[in-house]
Design a protein around this motif. Structure first.
Motif, PDB file in Angstrom:
ATOM      1  N   MET A 240       7.510   0.040   1.436  1.00 21.85           N
ATOM      2  CA  MET A 240       7.344  -0.174   0.176  1.00 21.85           C
ATOM      3  C   MET A 240       5.744   0.119  -0.367  1.00 21.85           C
ATOM      4  O   MET A 240       5.515   0.472  -1.273  1.00 21.85           O
ATOM      5  CB  MET A 240       7.685  -1.775   0.084  1.00 21.85           C
ATOM      6  N   PHE A 241       4.865  -0.306   0.875  1.00 23.11           N
ATOM      7  CA  PHE A 241       3.492  -0.028   0.492  1.00 23.11           C
ATOM      8  C   PHE A 241       2.829   0.553   1.604  1.00 23.11           C
ATOM      9  O   PHE A 241       3.287   0.867   2.608  1.00 23.11           O
ATOM     10  CB  PHE A 241       2.740  -1.657   0.644  1.00 23.11           C
ATOM     11  N   GLU A 242       1.613   1.184   1.163  1.00 21.92           N
ATOM     12  CA  GLU A 242       0.754   1.535   2.015  1.00 21.92           C
ATOM     13  C   GLU A 242      -0.646   1.111   2.035  1.00 21.92           C
ATOM     14  O   GLU A 242      -1.230   0.820   0.863  1.00 21.92           O
ATOM     15  CB  GLU A 242       0.608   2.987   2.216  1.00 21.92           C
ATOM     16  N   VAL A 243      -1.671   1.209   2.979  1.00 24.56           N
ATOM     17  CA  VAL A 243      -2.987   0.592   2.559  1.00 24.56           C
ATOM     18  C   VAL A 243      -3.808   2.079   2.773  1.00 24.56           C
ATOM     19  O   VAL A 243      -3.685   2.925   3.257  1.00 24.56           O
ATOM     20  CB  VAL A 243      -3.530   0.078   3.931  1.00 24.56           C
ATOM     21  N   VAL A 244      -4.607   1.823   1.392  1.00 28.92           N
ATOM     22  CA  VAL A 244      -5.380   3.186   1.091  1.00 28.92           C
ATOM     23  C   VAL A 244      -6.686   2.996   2.220  1.00 28.92           C
ATOM     24  O   VAL A 244      -7.464   2.267   2.831  1.00 28.92           O
ATOM     25  CB  VAL A 244      -6.162   2.944  -0.043  1.00 28.92           C
ATOM     26  N   ARG A 245      -6.716   4.423   2.967  1.00 25.53           N
ATOM     27  CA  ARG A 245      -7.750   4.591   3.939  1.00 25.53           C
ATOM     28  C   ARG A 245      -8.871   5.236   3.362  1.00 25.53           C
ATOM     29  O   ARG A 245      -9.050   6.356   3.138  1.00 25.53           O
ATOM     30  CB  ARG A 245      -7.060   5.524   4.945  1.00 25.53           C
ATOM     31  N   ASP A 246     -10.079   4.521   3.136  1.00 24.69           N
ATOM     32  CA  ASP A 246     -11.250   5.044   2.498  1.00 24.69           C
ATOM     33  C   ASP A 246     -11.994   5.627   3.727  1.00 24.69           C
ATOM     34  O   ASP A 246     -12.653   4.691   4.640  1.00 24.69           O
ATOM     35  CB  ASP A 246     -11.931   3.973   1.800  1.00 24.69           C
ATOM     36  N   PRO A 247     -12.326   6.779   3.837  1.00 26.45           N
ATOM     37  CA  PRO A 247     -13.099   7.356   4.981  1.00 26.45           C
ATOM     38  C   PRO A 247     -14.769   6.782   5.143  1.00 26.45           C
ATOM     39  O   PRO A 247     -15.170   6.575   6.035  1.00 26.45           O
ATOM     40  CB  PRO A 247     -13.227   8.838   4.381  1.00 26.45           C
ATOM     41  N   ALA A 248     -15.243   6.157   4.035  1.00 34.47           N
ATOM     42  CA  ALA A 248     -16.180   5.502   4.275  1.00 34.47           C
ATOM     43  C   ALA A 248     -16.385   4.248   4.450  1.00 34.47           C
ATOM     44  O   ALA A 248     -17.450   3.555   4.847  1.00 34.47           O
ATOM     45  CB  ALA A 248     -16.955   5.829   2.576  1.00 34.47           C
ATOM     46  N   ASN A 249     -15.096   3.603   4.527  1.00 36.95           N
ATOM     47  CA  ASN A 249     -15.007   2.281   4.774  1.00 36.95           C
ATOM     48  C   ASN A 249     -13.829   2.076   5.557  1.00 36.95           C
ATOM     49  O   ASN A 249     -12.772   1.609   5.037  1.00 36.95           O
ATOM     50  CB  ASN A 249     -14.848   1.290   3.686  1.00 36.95           C
ATOM     51  N   PRO A 250     -13.649   2.734   6.614  1.00 40.50           N
ATOM     52  CA  PRO A 250     -12.380   2.865   7.610  1.00 40.50           C
ATOM     53  C   PRO A 250     -11.600   1.382   7.794  1.00 40.50           C
ATOM     54  O   PRO A 250     -10.776   1.536   8.073  1.00 40.50           O
ATOM     55  CB  PRO A 250     -12.782   3.773   8.830  1.00 40.50           C
ATOM     56  N   ALA A 251     -12.423   0.561   8.010  1.00 35.71           N
ATOM     57  CA  ALA A 251     -12.004  -0.920   8.319  1.00 35.71           C
ATOM     58  C   ALA A 251     -11.867  -1.820   7.016  1.00 35.71           C
ATOM     59  O   ALA A 251     -11.518  -2.954   7.283  1.00 35.71           O
ATOM     60  CB  ALA A 251     -12.749  -1.750   9.522  1.00 35.71           C
ATOM     61  N   GLY A 252     -12.042  -1.290   5.930  1.00 32.60           N
ATOM     62  CA  GLY A 252     -12.006  -2.337   4.854  1.00 32.60           C
ATOM     63  C   GLY A 252     -13.305  -2.442   4.058  1.00 32.60           C
ATOM     64  O   GLY A 252     -14.351  -1.779   4.501  1.00 32.60           O
ATOM     65  N   TYR A 253     -13.282  -3.411   3.158  1.00 30.16           N
ATOM     66  CA  TYR A 253     -14.515  -3.372   2.017  1.00 30.16           C
ATOM     67  C   TYR A 253     -14.758  -4.906   2.281  1.00 30.16           C
ATOM     68  O   TYR A 253     -14.229  -5.949   2.887  1.00 30.16           O
ATOM     69  CB  TYR A 253     -13.994  -3.446   0.865  1.00 30.16           C
ATOM     70  N   ASN A 254     -16.322  -5.023   2.271  1.00 27.37           N
ATOM     71  CA  ASN A 254     -16.896  -6.225   2.037  1.00 27.37           C
ATOM     72  C   ASN A 254     -16.755  -7.210   3.113  1.00 27.37           C
ATOM     73  O   ASN A 254     -15.910  -8.246   3.223  1.00 27.37           O
ATOM     74  CB  ASN A 254     -16.575  -7.002   0.860  1.00 27.37           C
ATOM     75  N   PRO A 255     -17.306  -7.128   4.511  1.00 30.79           N
ATOM     76  CA  PRO A 255     -17.048  -7.887   5.516  1.00 30.79           C
ATOM     77  C   PRO A 255     -17.428  -9.443   5.408  1.00 30.79           C
ATOM     78  O   PRO A 255     -18.673  -9.422   4.955  1.00 30.79           O
ATOM     79  CB  PRO A 255     -17.940  -7.274   6.954  1.00 30.79           C
ATOM     80  N   VAL A 256     -16.739 -10.489   5.606  1.00 31.06           N
ATOM     81  CA  VAL A 256     -17.082 -11.777   5.484  1.00 31.06           C
ATOM     82  C   VAL A 256     -16.573 -12.324   6.374  1.00 31.06           C
ATOM     83  O   VAL A 256     -15.669 -12.073   7.176  1.00 31.06           O
ATOM     84  CB  VAL A 256     -16.769 -12.181   4.164  1.00 31.06           C
TER      85      VAL A 256
END
Length: 309
Positions: A240-256
């Protein structure tokens, strides 16, 4: 606005669980209290953590935990309607060190801090991000460090490659989470680029958000990376879904940081929980729980208080 990596990649607890099942599980949990938590064993007690626990919790034998159930993989029900998930497992391990029961009880996320302030619950353990704004009201015992991801329908029909591709589009997030604030931080960039700000819908439950994406009411769901990855792997058997893989942010956005929320007046409880978490880290239980949910990349370097900045 500068965003960096922060991702969690949980394994499947039950590969057959998808969005429809999650909605059913949400209804099962609506009564407000999860199945009874495990009783601690005296052999597991950590002397320092137990000694630091304020007397009223020792006497009660229970710490009441507010948790927005379900929020896979942090808290969820298995096929037998037993509560499970990363937060649940960690809470049981910490409760054992303290010699008390950590009892996770269902509380909607948008009223989860007021539930502490009213005395209904003692702590929050619900994948809650440690932010400076929240630190004005509560303290955090931090136990994870991870980011946010963009969840889109399988095949990515909106051709979303980066967060800026969401400009001018309908995006859904869960109400009272920090994702909406993060996305609004792009308003100026989106306006300068032409499409204008993202059209953000804040919905009560993460399952509602995923339903909005499935139905085409939103092009994407911006959510904790652990949740995004779990949905991509499980919903509809992973179709049903997939996660967008942003080359500039390979592990996701905004580490908290993610932490256990405790009222500032209950500093003794915060200290006891910190000692319990340190004990769980020291004996290897923390690493085992991270491994169970394939979240080892998101371990904190060291347990701490109010690490969010």
């Amino acid at each position: 606005m500068n965003f960096d990596k922060r991702t969690r990649r949980p394994v499947l607890l039950a590969a057959s669980i998808g969005v429809t099942a999650a909605l059913v599980l949400s209804a099962c949990s609506a009564a407000g209290t999860a199945p009874a938590a495990k009783a601690p064993s005296p052999a597991d007690v950590d002397a320092a953590a137990a000694a630091a626990l304020p007397a009223r919790y020792k006497e009660a034998g229970t710490i009441k935990v507010a948790s927005d159930i379900p929020f896979p993989p942090m808290e969820m029900f298995d096929d037998n309607q037993n509560l499970t998930g990363f937060d649940y497992d960690l809470a049981q391990a910490m409760g054992a060190k303290l010699g008390v029961t950590m009892d996770l009880q269902t509380q909607s996320f948008d009223s989860i801090i007021p539930s502490l302030q009213s005395g209904k619950h003692d702590v929050i353990m619900s994948g809650m991000n440690d932010t400076p704004e929240r630190q004005k009201t509560i303290d955090f015992v931090d136990y994870l460090h991870a980011g946010f991801s963009i969840l889109v329908p399988a095949g990515n029909p909106g051709k979303i490659a980066t967060v800026l591709d969401l400009c001018g589009k309908d995006v859904a997030v869960q109400k009272a989470t920090v994702q909406a604030e993060i996305l609004r931080g792009y308003d100026a960039e989106c306006t300068a680029a032409g499409p204008g700000p993202m059209k953000i819908a804040e919905l009560p439950l993460e399952t509602d958000v995923q339903t909005a994406v499935r139905s085409g009411k939103a092009v994407a769901d911006v959510v904790d990376s652990a949740v995004a990855s779990y949905a991509a792997q499980t919903a509809g058997g992973g179709t049903m879904f997939e996660v967008v893989r942003d080359p500039a942010n390979p592990a996701g956005y905004n580490p908290v940081y993610t932490g256990i929320g405790v009222l500032k007046k209950d500093s003794g409880l915060s200290q006891a929980l910190l000692l319990a978490l340190q004990a769980v880290v020291a004996d290897g239980s923390y690493a085992e729980i991270l491994k169970k949910y394939d979240m080892g990349d998101y371990a904190v370097d060291a347990a701490g208080l109010n690490l969010g900045t």
